[in-house]
Scaffold this active site. Structure first.
Site, short mmCIF file in Angstrom:
data_model
loop_
_atom_site.label_atom_id
_atom_site.label_comp_id
_atom_site.label_asym_id
_atom_site.label_seq_id
_atom_site.Cartn_x
_atom_site.Cartn_y
_atom_site.Cartn_z
N SER A 1 15.18 22.15 -14.62
CA SER A 1 13.99 22.95 -14.83
C SER A 1 14.43 24.30 -15.37
O SER A 1 15.47 24.82 -14.98
CB SER A 1 13.24 23.13 -13.50
N LYS B 1 16.19 22.00 -9.38
CA LYS B 1 15.49 20.77 -9.73
C LYS B 1 16.34 19.78 -10.51
O LYS B 1 17.20 20.14 -11.29
CB LYS B 1 14.26 21.10 -10.61
N HIS C 1 0.83 -1.21 0.00
CA HIS C 1 0.00 0.00 0.00
C HIS C 1 0.86 1.27 0.00
O HIS C 1 0.41 2.33 0.44
CB HIS C 1 -0.95 0.04 1.21
N GLU D 1 9.81 9.13 -16.25
CA GLU D 1 8.43 9.55 -16.54
C GLU D 1 8.01 9.12 -17.94
O GLU D 1 6.87 8.71 -18.17
CB GLU D 1 8.30 11.07 -16.37
#
Ligand code: ARG
Length: 463
Positions: free
Chosen positions: A278, A284, A157, A291
């Site tokens: 970024s 970043k 979970h 992704e």
């Protein structure tokens, strides 16, 4: 002007929009090598059977070889008015060798031709994917061996559940990918039958030798039913299903990379090679490759769904609908190839933060099961009772805001007087993982054995 190949009964050529919707040359030119190989096998068989003269077949074969080198050198002009790869090659053959070219299509149709070409293409694709997935397994197993004892939190979970090792987690993907390769091989075994000679749909009246063409193209045997041969694309569907399942596996891995590299987790690091910056936030480091691996599963599944819908309800035998089998499949196979390569790159690149992993592994009373198991083993308690007693000890530790191993023996005994100091022997994340020695368990010794077994299997075969 009407079409030279099939325009005998037509007085005018197609409307421009007709030509546009009908043509597949824009994408099926990818099948050129398979198309030419199929034509050469067919021509050789026609000569061997005395259907076309040896002289004509000699010219045809040489012409086909010339076309192959023209295409490979980028010197071939693909024409949309010639619809597809089959007619582009045949027309060029006519330009090169004259009327003998017209004998190549004896006892054959584009229907069995395209089915043969595409099976050959999918077979090559399966072989290339298999080698790439094996390399990804190798990367995972090597990293797993290096981190067989690196403790990390195991989740259910997405809540900290029990400590596991990082190597064990990576080996889970090696197993999944092993089944993915198995599914691709199953598809390959079933697809490896040759449709050539089924002709348009009914077979042919010429004395062809289908065993010979099947053998020449590396197929196990000819397909047994001419209608089935030209009208099914289950071999594409099966390969796309296997590809989709593999893409789903890798999307889960990619999602874990996204989560674990997030500063809030900070369990692993990717180098500059597999992250991007970024344009506004200088601090970043984004896991874009992960992704995109996660996202590309969508288009791969989309190709499967798309073709399932195209095929659904199509009456036998061939219908032009089936020309729509190619673009999605080409796209999905190259997407999977990229996804597998990027995953292998990330696996080789990533490094766990062992300290943070270990600290995280101990959070959330993850060794509570070890305490319960000790109560069963050390005190002979039934597991259900041990579960209950452990729950009360966890509640006590939680109310004091300390981990289990920081409770005193007296505090433990306040819950159950039978507990002895031996209990502390099991209360650490390292001891917890070391104790999980059951077959398939996370104990470092087990993980090392798993990784070594796979590494042996995956070792590049000596020539
Ligand atoms: N380009 C066609 C395809 O991909 C080849 C087969 C055409 N057959 C036909 N009967 N029009 O399906």
């Amino acid at each position: 002007m009407s079409n030279k190949m099939w325009g005998g009964r037509f007085s005018t050529g197609p409307d421009a929009i007709m030509e546009e919707i009908n043509a597949s040359i824009g994408f099926d030119q990818r099948l050129y090598a398979q198309d030419i190989a199929g034509s050469k096998a067919h021509a050789a068989m026609l000569a061997a059977q005395g259907i076309v003269s040896a002289e004509d077949v000699e010219k045809i074969t040489q012409g086909l070889d010339t076309i192959l080198s023209e295409i490979e050198a980028g010197r071939f002009t693909f024409r949309r008015d010639l619809e597809d790869i089959h007619m582009n090659v045949e027309q060029r053959l006519a330009d090169l060798i004259g009327p003998s070219a017209g004998r190549l299509h004896t006892a054959r149709s584009r229907n069995d031709q395209v089915a043969t070409d595409f099976r050959l293409y999918v077979r090559d694709t399966v072989d290339a994917l298999d080698a790439q997935i094996a390399d990804l397994q190798l990367a995972l197993a090597e990293k797993a061996l290096a981190h067989a004892a690196t403790v990390m939190p195991g989740f259910t979970h997405l809540q900290t559940a029990q400590p596991v090792t990082f190597g064990h987690h990576l080996m889970a993907y090696v197993e999944m990918l092993g089944r993915d390769r198995g599914r691709l091989q199953d598809a390959r075994t079933r697809l490896n039958e040759c449709p050539l000679g089924a002709a348009a749909l009914a077979g042919t009246s010429f004395p062809i030798d289908r065993e010979a063409t099947a053998r020449a193209l590396g197929f196990d045997r000819p397909t047994a039913n001419s209608l089935d041969s030209v009208s099914d694309r289950d071999f594409v569907l099966e390969t796309l299903s296997a590809a989709s399942i593999c893409a789903v596996h890798l999307s889960r891995f990619a999602e874990e990379v996204v989560i674990w590299t997030s500063p809030s987790f900070g369990l692993i690091k990717l180098s500059d090679k597999f992250t991007t910056g970024s344009s506004i936030m200088p601090q970043k480091r984004n896991p874009d490759a992960a992704e995109l691996v996660r996202a590309k599963a969508g288009r791969i599944m989309g190709a499967l769904t798309g073709l399932l819908v195209v095929m659904k309800g199509l009456p036998l035998a061939y219908a032009k609908d089936m020309q729509e089998d190619k673009e999605g499949a080409f796209d999905a196979f190259s997407a999977l190839s990229l996804v597998v390569a990027a995953s292998a790159g990330m696996v080789r690149d990533l490094e766990p933060d062992a300290k943070r992993m270990k600290a995280a592994a101990g959070q959330g009373y993850s060794i509570a099961t070890d305490l319960a198991d000790w109560l069963v083993r050390g005190l002979g308690m039934p597991f259900r009772e041990a579960h209950h007693v452990t729950g009360r000890i966890v509640a006590l530790a939680s109310s004091r805001n300390v981990p289990l191993e920081r409770l005193s023996l007296e505090e433990m005994q306040s819950v159950d007087g039978r507990i002895t100091k031996d209990v502390f022997g099991v209360l650490s994340v390292s001891k917890s993982v070391a104790s999980r020695v059951s077959y398939g368990g996370t104990a470092p010794a087990r993980v090392r054995a798993q990784a070594r077994r796979w590494l042996k299997k995956l070792a590049p075969k000596e020539a």
